[in-house]
Design an enzyme around this catalytic site. Structure first.
Site, PDB file in Angstrom:
ATOM      1  N   THR A  71     -17.579  -9.419  38.015  1.00  0.00           N
ATOM      2  CA  THR A  71     -18.275 -10.473  37.272  1.00  0.00           C
ATOM      3  C   THR A  71     -19.059  -9.833  36.118  1.00  0.00           C
ATOM      4  O   THR A  71     -18.995 -10.294  34.977  1.00  0.00           O
ATOM      5  CB  THR A  71     -19.210 -11.254  38.220  1.00  0.00           C
ATOM      6  OG1 THR A  71     -18.406 -11.793  39.278  1.00  0.00           O
ATOM      7  CG2 THR A  71     -19.917 -12.386  37.503  1.00  0.00           C
ATOM      8  N   ASN A 153      -6.035 -15.405  41.372  1.00  0.00           N
ATOM      9  CA  ASN A 153      -6.621 -15.223  42.702  1.00  0.00           C
ATOM     10  C   ASN A 153      -6.218 -16.357  43.629  1.00  0.00           C
ATOM     11  O   ASN A 153      -6.228 -16.199  44.842  1.00  0.00           O
ATOM     12  CB  ASN A 153      -8.145 -15.138  42.610  1.00  0.00           C
ATOM     13  CG  ASN A 153      -8.748 -16.191  41.712  1.00  0.00           C
ATOM     14  OD1 ASN A 153      -8.436 -16.256  40.529  1.00  0.00           O
ATOM     15  ND2 ASN A 153      -9.602 -17.035  42.278  1.00  0.00           N
ATOM     16  N   SER A 201     -12.662  -4.933  40.447  1.00  0.00           N
ATOM     17  CA  SER A 201     -13.719  -4.947  41.456  1.00  0.00           C
ATOM     18  C   SER A 201     -13.212  -4.193  42.688  1.00  0.00           C
ATOM     19  O   SER A 201     -12.116  -4.485  43.175  1.00  0.00           O
ATOM     20  CB  SER A 201     -14.026  -6.406  41.828  1.00  0.00           C
ATOM     21  OG  SER A 201     -15.316  -6.512  42.360  1.00  0.00           O
ATOM     22  N   HIS A 203     -14.005  -4.124  45.877  1.00  0.00           N
ATOM     23  CA  HIS A 203     -13.890  -4.694  47.228  1.00  0.00           C
ATOM     24  C   HIS A 203     -12.606  -5.475  47.445  1.00  0.00           C
ATOM     25  O   HIS A 203     -12.329  -5.903  48.569  1.00  0.00           O
ATOM     26  CB  HIS A 203     -15.113  -5.560  47.560  1.00  0.00           C
ATOM     27  CG  HIS A 203     -15.223  -6.840  46.800  1.00  0.00           C
ATOM     28  ND1 HIS A 203     -14.818  -8.035  47.325  1.00  0.00           N
ATOM     29  CD2 HIS A 203     -15.699  -7.121  45.569  1.00  0.00           C
ATOM     30  CE1 HIS A 203     -15.059  -9.003  46.454  1.00  0.00           C
ATOM     31  NE2 HIS A 203     -15.594  -8.471  45.369  1.00  0.00           N
ATOM     32  N   THR A 239     -29.751   2.360  36.936  1.00  0.00           N
ATOM     33  CA  THR A 239     -29.470   3.522  37.785  1.00  0.00           C
ATOM     34  C   THR A 239     -28.078   3.401  38.401  1.00  0.00           C
ATOM     35  O   THR A 239     -27.766   2.388  39.032  1.00  0.00           O
ATOM     36  CB  THR A 239     -30.531   3.617  38.907  1.00  0.00           C
ATOM     37  OG1 THR A 239     -31.816   3.644  38.283  1.00  0.00           O
ATOM     38  CG2 THR A 239     -30.340   4.860  39.760  1.00  0.00           C
ATOM     39  N   CYS A 325     -16.159 -27.354  47.263  1.00  0.00           N
ATOM     40  CA  CYS A 325     -17.146 -28.419  47.382  1.00  0.00           C
ATOM     41  C   CYS A 325     -18.262 -28.168  46.376  1.00  0.00           C
ATOM     42  O   CYS A 325     -18.983 -27.190  46.479  1.00  0.00           O
ATOM     43  CB  CYS A 325     -17.698 -28.432  48.803  1.00  0.00           C
ATOM     44  SG  CYS A 325     -18.580 -29.933  49.147  1.00  0.00           S
TER      45      CYS A 325
HETATM   46  N1  PLP Z   1     -11.866 -12.247  38.893  1.00  0.00           N
HETATM   47  C1  PLP Z   1     -11.056 -12.554  39.915  1.00  0.00           C
HETATM   48  C2  PLP Z   1      -9.626 -12.872  39.632  1.00  0.00           C
HETATM   49  C3  PLP Z   1     -11.534 -12.567  41.222  1.00  0.00           C
HETATM   50  O1  PLP Z   1     -10.705 -12.874  42.222  1.00  0.00           O
HETATM   51  C4  PLP Z   1     -12.897 -12.225  41.446  1.00  0.00           C
HETATM   52  C5  PLP Z   1     -13.461 -12.273  42.815  1.00  0.00           C
HETATM   53  O2  PLP Z   1     -13.249 -13.213  43.556  1.00  0.00           O
HETATM   54  C6  PLP Z   1     -13.713 -11.906  40.348  1.00  0.00           C
HETATM   55  C7  PLP Z   1     -13.155 -11.930  39.091  1.00  0.00           C
HETATM   56  C8  PLP Z   1     -15.155 -11.544  40.513  1.00  0.00           C
HETATM   57  O3  PLP Z   1     -15.310 -10.373  41.266  1.00  0.00           O
HETATM   58  P1  PLP Z   1     -16.721  -9.975  41.895  1.00  0.00           P
HETATM   59  O4  PLP Z   1     -17.157 -11.146  42.726  1.00  0.00           O
HETATM   60  O5  PLP Z   1     -16.436  -8.786  42.720  1.00  0.00           O
HETATM   61  O6  PLP Z   1     -17.660  -9.740  40.787  1.00  0.00           O
END
Ligand code: PLP
Length: 387
Positions: A71, A153, A201, A203, A239, A325
């Site tokens: 993000t 996503n 990202s 994770h 940091t 929602c």
């Molecule tokens: N862009 C896409 C396509 C995503 O699937 C996500 C997370 O769901 C993000 C951006 C944002 O990632 P983060 O929540 O790790 O900042």
């Protein structure tokens, strides 16, 4: 342990990542900006993460800025280019809410944003993007940047990023790609796809939450978005997140070593074939497009996706709803809407996303649960609607 089938929301951290994060927290706690030996030791994790990113994507380590997730990376890309090169932002109707949110803010502040639509398979079209740019420039305007989602996503649909990247490079218009869902699932080769900026990202591929990165190609018009010091070579204040960087590097090494995407695709294909065998009217979105190998976005006509999600949750399955929602009202997915999917079908959807740790047993159990639960959910709905 429930059947965890929501890897597009987040993936569980790889054991190597947990070890790397713990070790960095314990042993390399110093501020990576400090010039003393412990500080230099901590800074090595940042450089290690950059080197891993560079090796994975065929880029230069120095061109990666570590961020607090995707993000932030998306905000830094869009706002950073706009500051250096004002003008209209061209994007798509299928973006993640991180991009939708900042583009909405730009519009609210009087800026101009143009969004291309999606085809019925969930892809934006490179030709349409280039036509929009021609239209803006033809009427005397200037395009600040183009910001597009590489792979959705929600549906997993993969759009033709290489065509846009090559066309825009020749015209010196910066292209930003949200590649968050691609890493560890499809090849991200930034020599073949020469975008100016790319966000990720950790994770989503087994790394820790709260760390991501922005690839910033040299020569891109861009100004820093987060100030505060000389960290990240003056490109991002704050940091540095040393344990996060150690986890990011470990996640990349594990993803490259294990290379599980082919296995996920086989699991997904077999799952979808079996769902269609027991529930033949199931609609699988973006099935005619190149898709991420781990993603299946399905609609079961006549049911309510939220009810199905709750029922599956009670049975120990973690999946995601295709509708969100907001303010007490359930809104169908903006992606399905942009694909022209009817609202009733969009409301009847769930997303299954698989990843490291998903076994055939999880999907066998899910197929059996769907076969058992869907007819009852349809009946319940008809009865509720009866006068
Ligand atoms: N862009 C896409 C396509 C995503 O699937 C996500 C997370 O769901 C993000 C951006 C944002 O990632 P983060 O929540 O790790 O900042």
């Amino acid at each position: 342990m429930p059947h965890y089938l929501d890897h597009n929301a987040t993936s569980p951290p790889h054991p190597d990542v947990v070890d790397a994060v713990c070790a960095a927290m314990r042993d390399d706690f110093a501020n990576a900006s400090s010039i003393h030996a412990p500080g230099r030791g901590a800074a090595r994790h940042l450089e290690d993460a950059r080197a891993e990113l560079a090796g994975w994507t065929r880029t230069r380590a120095a061109d990666w800025i570590l961020t607090g997730g995707a993000t932030e990376s998306i905000h830094a890309a869009i706002l950073g280019v706009r500051r250096a090169r004002p003008g209209t932002v061209v994007s798509s109707a299928g973006e993640h809410s991180a991009t939708l949110g900042i583009l909405g803010q730009i519009e609210a502040e009087g800026g101009s944003v143009v969004r291309v639509g999606l085809d019925p398979q969930g892809r934006w079209s490179a030709d349409e993007v280039l036509e929009e740019i021609g239209r803006i420039e033809g009427s005397g305007g200037r395009v600040s940047l183009v910001s597009l989602l590489w792979a959705s996503n929600e549906t997993g649909a993969v759009s033709d990023v290489a065509a846009v990247a090559h066309a825009l490079r020749g015209r010196r218009i910066p292209l930003h790609l949200d590649a968050v869902q691609c890493f560890g699932r499809i090849r991200v080769d930034l020599e073949q796809v020469p975008a100016a900026l790319v966000s990720l990202s950790a994770h989503k591929f087994g790394g820790p939450k709260g760390i991501g990165a922005l690839h910033l190609r040299p020569g891109t018009p861009w100004r820093p978005w987060m100030h505060g010091g000389s960290q990240e070579r003056g490109r991002r204040g704050g940091t540095p997140n040393v344990p996060g960087a150690a986890g990011l590097a470990a996640a990349i090494r594990a993803a490259r070593r294990e290379d599980l995407a082919g296995q996920w695709e086989r699991l997904r294909e077999s799952f979808e074939a079996r769902v269609l065998a027991v529930l033949p009217d199931t609609v699988i979105h973006a099935r005619g497009a190149q898709r991420l190998p781990n993603t299946s976005f399905l609609s079961f006509p006549g049911i309510d996706g939220e009810c199905l999600l709750v029922r599956l949750d009670n049975l120990g399955f973690a999946v995601s709803a295709g509708s969100a929602c907001t303010s007490g009202r359930t809104e169908p997915s903006h992606v399905l809407r942009a694909m022209g999917v009817r609202d009733d079908l969009a409301h009847a959807s769930v997303r299954v996303s698989i990843g490291r740790g998903t076994h055939g047993d999880d999907l066998d159990a899910l197929v059996a649960a769907l076969e058992r639960e869907i007819p009852g959910l349809r009946l319940g709905r008809t009865q509720r609607q009866a006068p």
